[in-house]
Design a protein around this motif. Structure first.
Motif, PDB file in Angstrom:
ATOM      1  N   LYS A 101      10.731  55.362  23.988  1.00 18.88           N
ATOM      2  CA  LYS A 101      10.728  53.980  23.502  1.00 18.88           C
ATOM      3  C   LYS A 101       9.302  53.488  23.267  1.00 18.88           C
ATOM      4  N   GLN A 104       8.172  54.974  19.981  1.00 20.62           N
ATOM      5  CA  GLN A 104       8.838  54.308  18.865  1.00 20.62           C
ATOM      6  C   GLN A 104       8.271  52.916  18.609  1.00 20.62           C
ATOM      7  N   ASN A 107       4.134  53.590  17.830  1.00 21.04           N
ATOM      8  CA  ASN A 107       3.742  54.611  16.848  1.00 21.04           C
ATOM      9  C   ASN A 107       2.607  55.529  17.323  1.00 21.04           C
ATOM     10  N   LYS A 312      17.411  55.004  21.328  1.00 18.15           N
ATOM     11  CA  LYS A 312      17.196  53.814  20.500  1.00 18.15           C
ATOM     12  C   LYS A 312      16.629  52.669  21.343  1.00 18.15           C
TER      13      LYS A 312
END
Length: 312
Positions: A101, A104, A107, A312
């Motif tokens: 996470k 994500q 970056n 996610k």
């Protein structure tokens, strides 16, 4: 081209391995990268907390996180370098999920961590968090396999010139780009290998290859074809530079790649994971996992373009 602007160094707050930091610092110096030291506090089950404290679970975990942040900041002070920007952050949760996470959301270009943090048998050289990240982390992962601050002298890139998909073939280019880049950065010797094997005897017989002469003829044709593909791939990639050491090896990748690493004293293996683009959560391939169970060098794992993490 390899871009390494942001590095995420994953480490326990109270046991930072110098070899991992050293490798991150080398990369950061050569790429002018920012390093985030990142630790994860695993959340304790509420029923366990109730046995040891009357504090609300959230308050206790918040206090624990603050304490871990203080420890992490104190322990990285000795690694500060005037030319490298670093910071320290932590999170509460399942380690590999928290790391993914973080990647994500912010970056990061590369995750770096120790291959293992405790004493384990050789068959379990890579810890469970490392394996989870190799499977599911969307960016490249460097698992540092040594506890000593030794330079990387020999790098091997494992490619598959007969990859069964376009993204698999494209992954070969990614593997070789990273391996060549790191070889220059580390002033290391670069090896590129491809291990291959014919189908088993029963399969050949079902296709009419029922004699030893037929089998040997097929082996020769396969070897010549693979050698040509291998040579063309290498020559196209190294148009203006010195060619690496190359080896086309007959045998299973699971057996031959670890054997080659041991015989050649390889310090870093660069390899891809096997998954199809657009399908979240497909695990690292069986071949790759078998190889990882047999090596104890550092490993850089790369995903195909378009890989989607199941987290996610």
């Amino acid at each position: 081209m390899v871009s390494l602007n942001k590095l995420l160094l994953v480490t326990p707050a109270n046991s930072i391995q110098a070899a991992v930091v050293s490798q991150a610092m080398k990369l950061a110096k050569s790429h002018h990268s920012h390093i985030t030291f990142f630790s994860v506090v695993e959340e304790l089950p509420k029923d366990q907390l109730a046995l040891v404290t009357l504090l609300p679970s959230k308050e206790l975990m918040d206090n624990l996180q603050k304490d871990q942040q203080r420890v992490l900041k104190k322990n990285i002070e000795k690694f500060y370098h005037p030319a490298i920007a670093v910071d320290a952050q932590n999170a509460i949760g399942v380690p590999f999920i928290a790391v993914i996470k973080k990647v994500q959301q912010e970056n990061y270009d590369l995750v770096i961590l120790a291959a293992r943090t405790g004493e384990q048998s050789r068959r379990r050289f890579f810890g469970s968090t490392t394996i989870h990240l190799m499977r599911k982390c969307p960016c490249p992962l460097l698992a540092v396999g040594t506890k000593t601050d030794e330079p990387i002298k020999r790098i091997v890139a494992a490619i598959d010139v007969y990859a069964p998909s376009e993204e698999g073939l494209a992954l070969n280019n990614t593997i070789l780009t990273w391996a060549a880049h790191l070889a220059v950065s580390e002033k290391a010797e670069l090896h590129v290998i491809h291990a291959w094997q014919l189908p088993d005897e029963d399969y050949l017989k079902s296709w009419g290859h029922n004699s030893e002469v037929d089998r040997l003829e097929l082996i020769m044709k396969q070897q010549l074809d693979r050698q040509k593909r291998f040579d063309d791939f290498i020559n196209n990639h190294f148009v203006d530079g010195d060619l690496p050491i190359t080896e086309l090896i007959e045998g299973t990748a699971q057996e031959e790649i670890p054997k080659y690493i041991a015989e050649q004293n390889i310090d870093l293996l660069v390899m891809g994971t096997v998954c199809r683009t657009g399908i979240a959560g497909l695990f690292i391939g069986n071949t790759a996992e078998s190889i990882l169970s047999e090596v104890s060098c550092s490993v850089l794992t790369l995903k195909p373009v378009g890989f989607t993490s199941p987290i996610k």
